[in-house]
Design a protein around this motif. Structure first.
Motif, PDB file in Angstrom:
ATOM      1  N   ASP A 156      32.450  88.948  68.966  1.00  0.00           N
ATOM      2  CA  ASP A 156      31.634  87.575  67.368  1.00  0.00           C
ATOM      3  C   ASP A 156      31.540  88.282  66.431  1.00  0.00           C
ATOM      4  OD1 ASP A 156      30.449  85.666  67.294  1.00  0.00           O
ATOM      5  OD2 ASP A 156      29.396  84.925  68.500  1.00  0.00           O
ATOM      6  N   LEU A 157      31.467  87.015  65.650  1.00  0.00           N
ATOM      7  CA  LEU A 157      31.126  87.799  63.734  1.00  0.00           C
ATOM      8  C   LEU A 157      30.276  86.557  63.584  1.00  0.00           C
ATOM      9  CD1 LEU A 157      34.671  87.981  62.375  1.00  0.00           C
ATOM     10  CD2 LEU A 157      33.296  89.258  63.185  1.00  0.00           C
ATOM     11  N   GLY A 158      29.211  85.301  64.493  1.00  0.00           N
ATOM     12  CA  GLY A 158      27.835  84.870  64.086  1.00  0.00           C
ATOM     13  C   GLY A 158      29.094  83.812  63.686  1.00  0.00           C
ATOM     14  N   ARG A 159      27.615  82.430  62.969  1.00  0.00           N
ATOM     15  CA  ARG A 159      28.142  81.419  62.745  1.00  0.00           C
ATOM     16  C   ARG A 159      27.280  80.994  61.286  1.00  0.00           C
ATOM     17  NH1 ARG A 159      29.968  77.613  66.566  1.00  0.00           N
ATOM     18  NH2 ARG A 159      28.750  76.361  65.846  1.00  0.00           N
ATOM     19  N   PRO A 160      28.574  80.628  60.584  1.00  0.00           N
ATOM     20  CA  PRO A 160      27.771  80.361  58.956  1.00  0.00           C
ATOM     21  C   PRO A 160      26.622  79.662  58.880  1.00  0.00           C
ATOM     22  CG  PRO A 160      29.923  80.512  59.592  1.00  0.00           C
ATOM     23  CD  PRO A 160      29.637  80.559  60.744  1.00  0.00           C
ATOM     24  N   ILE A 161      25.577  79.210  58.202  1.00  0.00           N
ATOM     25  CA  ILE A 161      24.862  78.597  57.623  1.00  0.00           C
ATOM     26  C   ILE A 161      25.361  77.406  57.432  1.00  0.00           C
ATOM     27  CG2 ILE A 161      22.994  77.385  57.142  1.00  0.00           C
ATOM     28  CD1 ILE A 161      21.741  80.633  56.498  1.00  0.00           C
ATOM     29  N   ALA A 162      25.566  75.924  58.136  1.00  0.00           N
ATOM     30  CA  ALA A 162      26.593  74.966  57.538  1.00  0.00           C
ATOM     31  C   ALA A 162      25.519  73.916  55.945  1.00  0.00           C
ATOM     32  CB  ALA A 162      26.614  73.647  58.946  1.00  0.00           C
ATOM     33  N   PRO A 163      26.966  73.982  55.611  1.00  0.00           N
ATOM     34  CA  PRO A 163      26.025  73.486  54.302  1.00  0.00           C
ATOM     35  C   PRO A 163      25.114  71.999  53.846  1.00  0.00           C
ATOM     36  CG  PRO A 163      28.550  73.814  54.189  1.00  0.00           C
ATOM     37  CD  PRO A 163      27.949  73.619  55.869  1.00  0.00           C
ATOM     38  N   ASP A 197      43.635  68.378  63.744  1.00  0.00           N
ATOM     39  CA  ASP A 197      43.880  67.554  65.038  1.00  0.00           C
ATOM     40  C   ASP A 197      44.557  66.302  64.402  1.00  0.00           C
ATOM     41  OD1 ASP A 197      42.095  68.781  65.979  1.00  0.00           O
ATOM     42  OD2 ASP A 197      40.222  67.839  64.721  1.00  0.00           O
ATOM     43  N   LYS A 198      44.558  66.251  62.860  1.00  0.00           N
ATOM     44  CA  LYS A 198      44.760  64.990  62.671  1.00  0.00           C
ATOM     45  C   LYS A 198      46.681  65.509  62.852  1.00  0.00           C
ATOM     46  CE  LYS A 198      45.440  61.175  58.701  1.00  0.00           C
ATOM     47  NZ  LYS A 198      44.609  60.786  58.337  1.00  0.00           N
ATOM     48  N   MET A 199      47.720  66.665  62.698  1.00  0.00           N
ATOM     49  CA  MET A 199      49.112  66.792  62.955  1.00  0.00           C
ATOM     50  C   MET A 199      48.744  67.479  64.668  1.00  0.00           C
ATOM     51  SD  MET A 199      49.277  69.055  59.684  1.00  0.00           S
ATOM     52  CE  MET A 199      50.769  70.214  60.260  1.00  0.00           C
ATOM     53  N   GLY A 200      47.681  67.092  65.379  1.00  0.00           N
ATOM     54  CA  GLY A 200      48.285  67.607  67.039  1.00  0.00           C
ATOM     55  C   GLY A 200      48.089  69.130  66.753  1.00  0.00           C
ATOM     56  N   ILE A 201      47.722  69.754  66.343  1.00  0.00           N
ATOM     57  CA  ILE A 201      48.056  71.231  65.861  1.00  0.00           C
ATOM     58  C   ILE A 201      46.888  72.074  67.379  1.00  0.00           C
ATOM     59  CG2 ILE A 201      47.191  73.548  64.768  1.00  0.00           C
ATOM     60  CD1 ILE A 201      48.420  71.580  62.529  1.00  0.00           C
ATOM     61  N   GLU A 202      47.656  72.791  68.209  1.00  0.00           N
ATOM     62  CA  GLU A 202      46.574  73.275  69.291  1.00  0.00           C
ATOM     63  C   GLU A 202      45.950  74.184  69.108  1.00  0.00           C
ATOM     64  OE1 GLU A 202      49.182  74.137  72.273  1.00  0.00           O
ATOM     65  OE2 GLU A 202      49.860  72.135  72.538  1.00  0.00           O
ATOM     66  N   TYR A 203      44.876  74.991  68.797  1.00  0.00           N
ATOM     67  CA  TYR A 203      44.320  76.376  68.581  1.00  0.00           C
ATOM     68  C   TYR A 203      42.435  75.692  69.532  1.00  0.00           C
ATOM     69  CZ  TYR A 203      40.902  72.032  66.652  1.00  0.00           C
ATOM     70  OH  TYR A 203      40.223  71.722  66.097  1.00  0.00           O
ATOM     71  N   ASP A 204      42.313  77.331  69.681  1.00  0.00           N
ATOM     72  CA  ASP A 204      40.704  77.316  70.029  1.00  0.00           C
ATOM     73  C   ASP A 204      39.977  77.742  68.953  1.00  0.00           C
ATOM     74  OD1 ASP A 204      38.924  78.399  71.707  1.00  0.00           O
ATOM     75  OD2 ASP A 204      39.807  80.285  72.208  1.00  0.00           O
ATOM     76  N   PRO A 205      38.756  76.230  69.390  1.00  0.00           N
ATOM     77  CA  PRO A 205      37.669  75.605  68.522  1.00  0.00           C
ATOM     78  C   PRO A 205      36.738  76.980  68.701  1.00  0.00           C
ATOM     79  CG  PRO A 205      38.102  74.074  69.550  1.00  0.00           C
ATOM     80  CD  PRO A 205      39.101  75.332  70.343  1.00  0.00           C
ATOM     81  N   GLY A 206      36.861  77.847  69.508  1.00  0.00           N
ATOM     82  CA  GLY A 206      35.980  79.272  69.875  1.00  0.00           C
ATOM     83  C   GLY A 206      36.008  80.505  69.193  1.00  0.00           C
ATOM     84  N   SER A 207      37.552  80.127  68.837  1.00  0.00           N
ATOM     85  CA  SER A 207      37.728  81.560  68.708  1.00  0.00           C
ATOM     86  C   SER A 207      38.132  82.063  66.941  1.00  0.00           C
ATOM     87  CB  SER A 207      39.392  81.902  68.587  1.00  0.00           C
ATOM     88  OG  SER A 207      39.444  81.978  70.264  1.00  0.00           O
ATOM     89  N   LYS A 208      37.217  80.293  66.336  1.00  0.00           N
ATOM     90  CA  LYS A 208      37.510  80.286  64.880  1.00  0.00           C
ATOM     91  C   LYS A 208      36.281  81.748  64.022  1.00  0.00           C
ATOM     92  CE  LYS A 208      36.642  77.092  60.796  1.00  0.00           C
ATOM     93  NZ  LYS A 208      35.447  75.974  60.182  1.00  0.00           N
ATOM     94  N   PHE A 209      35.322  82.301  64.992  1.00  0.00           N
ATOM     95  CA  PHE A 209      34.541  83.468  64.024  1.00  0.00           C
ATOM     96  C   PHE A 209      34.627  84.224  64.840  1.00  0.00           C
ATOM     97  CE2 PHE A 209      32.688  79.043  62.679  1.00  0.00           C
ATOM     98  CZ  PHE A 209      33.345  79.485  61.004  1.00  0.00           C
ATOM     99  N   LYS A 210      35.513  84.722  65.315  1.00  0.00           N
ATOM    100  CA  LYS A 210      35.551  86.041  65.987  1.00  0.00           C
ATOM    101  C   LYS A 210      36.546  87.132  66.071  1.00  0.00           C
ATOM    102  CE  LYS A 210      35.147  84.408  71.660  1.00  0.00           C
ATOM    103  NZ  LYS A 210      35.624  83.967  72.241  1.00  0.00           N
ATOM    104  N   GLY A 211      36.742  87.714  65.689  1.00  0.00           N
ATOM    105  CA  GLY A 211      37.044  89.096  64.839  1.00  0.00           C
ATOM    106  C   GLY A 211      38.296  89.119  65.290  1.00  0.00           C
ATOM    107  N   PRO A 212      38.869  89.954  64.607  1.00  0.00           N
ATOM    108  CA  PRO A 212      40.406  91.021  65.242  1.00  0.00           C
ATOM    109  C   PRO A 212      40.585  91.200  66.935  1.00  0.00           C
ATOM    110  CG  PRO A 212      40.197  92.139  63.091  1.00  0.00           C
ATOM    111  CD  PRO A 212      39.029  91.161  63.228  1.00  0.00           C
ATOM    112  N   ASN A 213      39.383  91.486  67.020  1.00  0.00           N
ATOM    113  CA  ASN A 213      39.124  92.557  68.438  1.00  0.00           C
ATOM    114  C   ASN A 213      38.750  91.414  69.457  1.00  0.00           C
ATOM    115  OD1 ASN A 213      40.594  94.761  67.886  1.00  0.00           O
ATOM    116  ND2 ASN A 213      38.632  95.685  67.363  1.00  0.00           N
ATOM    117  N   GLY A 214      38.435  90.733  68.909  1.00  0.00           N
ATOM    118  CA  GLY A 214      37.172  88.996  70.104  1.00  0.00           C
ATOM    119  C   GLY A 214      35.847  89.693  69.467  1.00  0.00           C
TER     120      GLY A 214
END
Lengths: 343, 358
Positions: B343-350, B324-341
């Protein structure tokens, strides 16, 4: 006899040898590479062990030079050529002279503290050398880059001495006592400043040195810690952070200081190395020149008529340098009286 | 701090780095720790710079971890390394590029040993021949992969989509560079910039717009230290080393840490989570950690590669504050998707370390 002797280098050894040679009846050509004589003493505010001003000794040495000494300053001798029992000398700028004998008093250079990269000299603002501290004493201003007075100072002994990593395995002899002297002077200028000396061994070999060391501890509360500095860094406030191993306690130590003083050792001067190479003189693994016999003819080189005095043959303090210079003058007189080219 | 003083040191330690035709030896552990990094390296060299890089599937571990843990004798290590060189020779290459810092250090140590003791090299050749029938040539040029990215840092800067700059203020990002111990501490002249003030990562950071932080524990080990972690009883030393570094760099408010070693980013990243759980302490602002990257990941970000394509989702300390600080465009929703799209689930937050964007 009135023979002419060329003395190369106008530091302590060159000045003392020149006056000794004239008193023995020789004419002397004294050649100094800088604009004025005095060598390292002229940059040294006070001398150990009695803290007398360096200029006092220098004035005494200069005042002894008589009219039989012809001084050429600003001349760097680049070539000395033995020709028919005499020598032809020339400098980089085309100056030439001849002499019946040559005395090398080309001295030493201070170790370049940048080579100990981990100590941060030339990188961190408040890391200085012992020579720079001596200049600060001359101005009477002991301050950090910010202009503030330091509250805590560290001295590191043996910087460039007894250190295989930089190729100098020898002891420079004068750094321990210089550190003690400078630490005391710091306490005299800044009584509230804490002073730490990090040493390998305290080599207090000279007369009154041990007393000075004792005074530093008992009267000035200077803290001597046996251990070498492994690295220094700078924190966000500009403080120098030292990592040291206290080798008496066998524990690592981390300490912050406002200023770090590196006790730089002696190395052969560039001109010593250059003339040594040009003349084909033998130098030791320490790169200082080698005389024909370390004990009984310490001033005599392998080349007849060429002599050494002072720190071109290894680290010496001023008293030993002056004694060595007088000894060289006698060796030169002996060379003409007994062995060679009688007139 | 006198920058000029550092420049003088850097001038003393410049090394020759080949320009093209690299035999690439991957790391044993990097593809698990930071799976996108080596892919980014080969992509940059091939696709961006048009270089020839040979990626052999036949090479093995260099045995470096076993060697430094005293489990593998030097003779065995030399024979294994001789085999890597044989693979390079058989493939027709002369420039060896190591992905791993420890491998690079080990190859350097072995080449230096052979240089000074030819009889040891002869023995290694004999062992290799008897065991495999292979022969080899000494590499003409040995470089760590970070040396190669350093060499081409300005070419990467020319193609950059983003810079290491705060998009809101225009100020350079404040970057901690951490060099793997085996890069130049053993052989200072084999590393760009030497051992005390290495320049290899600093050069990249400066070329891409960032500003390097020189903090007191800069030279300290990341915490991996092989025996510190591999010997389970010593793991307290490992996390203590990392903590010492974080405490030392914290006052400088770094935006990110860049590393060039397989172990360093792993430990500097994962121990931030462990420290937060143990002490409730985080080292970034507002409960964030300090994001940790490999230099290939940073090069990839600068070139505009998708953060999830280069594997940033496997970082323990989230990279998003930096993106965000660098202004990089990305899709937050794709973070935990596998190579074929998928859904890999979401890790438990610390418990303390901020993991999900609010």
């Amino acid at each position: 006899m009135n023979r002419k002797i060329a003395v190369i280098g106008g530091g302590a050894a060159g000045l003392e040898a020149s006056s000794a040679l004239t008193s023995l009846g020789f004419r002397v050509v004294l050649v100094e590479k800088e604009d004025e004589t005095g060598g390292h003493i002229k940059n040294w505010h006070a001398l150990f062990p009695n803290r007398r001003p360096g200029v006092e000794v220098l004035d005494a040495l200069r005042s002894k030079l008589g009219s039989d000494v012809e001084l050429f300053s600003g001349k760097t001798v680049t070539e000395i050529k033995p020709v028919n029992d005499r020598f032809e000398l020339s400098s980089a700028d085309g100056w030439k002279t001849e002499a019946d004998a040559v005395l090398l008093t080309t001295g030493f250079s201070l170790f370049n503290a940048r080579k100990k990269e981990e100590y941060g000299y030339g990188i961190y603002d408040n890391v200085i050398t012992s020579a720079e501290l001596e200049s600060a004493f001359s101005t009477g201003k002991i301050a950090m880059k910010s202009g503030e007075q330091p509250k805590r100072i560290g001295f590191v002994h043996c910087v460039g001495s007894r250190d295989e990593k930089v190729g100098n395995i020898y002891c420079s002899k004068v750094c321990c006592v210089t550190a003690v002297k400078q630490a005391i002077e710091i306490k005299q200028y800044l009584p509230d400043c804490e002073v730490f000396c990090f040493y390998m061994d305290m080599r207090m070999f000279g007369r009154h040195y041990e007393e000075l060391y004792k005074e530093a501890q008992e009267k000035y509360y200077i803290q001597f810690i046996r251990g070498r500095l492994s690295e220094s860094t700078e924190d966000h406030t500009g403080k120098i952070i030292l990592k040291v191993e206290d080798t008496l306690l066998g524990k690592p130590l981390k300490i912050g200081v406002d200023m770090l003083v590196l006790m730089v050792g002696m190395e052969p001067a560039e001109i010593t190395k250059n003339l040594g190479t040009q003349l084909g003189l033998v130098s030791d693994s320490d790169r200082f020149l080698v005389s024909t016999d370390q004990h009984i003819s310490a001033n005599i080189s392998e080349i007849p008529g060429l002599f050494f005095a002072g720190t071109c043959t290894g680290p010496k303090n001023i008293a030993d340098t002056l004694a060595d210079a007088r000894s060289a003058a006698l060796a030169i007189a002996g060379y003409f009286d007994n062995n060679h080219n009688k007139s | 701090m006198k920058h000029e003083g550092k420049k003088l040191v850097w001038q003393e330690y410049q090394k020759e780095i080949a320009d093209d035709h690299f035999f690439y030896a991957r790391s044993c552990i990097r593809q698990t720790f930071f799976p996108g990094s080596e892919k980014v390296f080969t992509k940059i060299l091939k696709d961006e710079l048009g270089k020839d890089i040979y990626d052999s599937e036949h090479h093995t571990s260099c045995t470096g971890i076993g060697y430094h843990a005293d489990a593998v004798p030097f003779e065995t290590t030399m024979t294994v390394v001789a085999r890597q060189f044989a693979l390079m020779t058989e493939a027709g290459y002369e420039n060896y590029a190591a992905s791993c810092i420890t491998s690079f250090g080990l190859y350097t140590e072995i080449l230096e040993t052979w240089h000074h003791f030819p009889e040891v090299e002869a023995k290694a050749r004999e062992f290799l021949y008897k065991a495999t029938g292979r022969e080899f040539k000494i590499p003409k040029n040995l470089a760590h992969a970070s040396d190669i990215i350093y060499k081409f840092r300005y070419e990467i800067a020319k193609r950059a989509k983003y810079r290491l700059v705060d998009k809101n203020t225009g100020k350079p990002l404040r970057v901690v560079e951490h060099i793997g111990c085996h890069y130049s501490k053993m052989f200072p002249h084999k590393g760009v910039g030497g051992a005390e003030y290495p320049y290899v990562l600093t050069g990249m950071i400066e070329a891409w717009g960032g500003e390097v932080i020189d903090y007191p524990e800069r030279r300290h080990c990341c915490g991996f230290g092989f025996r510190q972690y591999i010997v389970q009883a010593n793991r307290g030393y490992s996390i203590a080393c990392s903590k010492k570094k974080f405490d030392s760099m914290e006052p400088y408010e770094p935006d990110m840490i860049i590393t060039n070693c397989p172990g360093c980013p792993m430990f500097l990243d994962r121990w931030q989570y462990a420290l937060s759980e143990m002490e409730g302490k985080t080292y970034g602002k507002n409960g964030n950690g300090i994001p940790v990257f490999t230099y290939e990941e940073v090069a990839g970000l600068v070139l505009g590669y998708d953060p999830w394509e280069i594997g940033l989702q496997v970082h323990q300390v989230p990279a998003e504050p930096l993106l965000d600080k660098m202004g990089i465009e990305y899709d937050p929703g794709s973070k935990f998707k596998g190579p074929n799209g998928e859904d890999l689930g979401r890790p438990i937050a610390p418990s303390y370390l901020k993991f999900y964007k609010e």
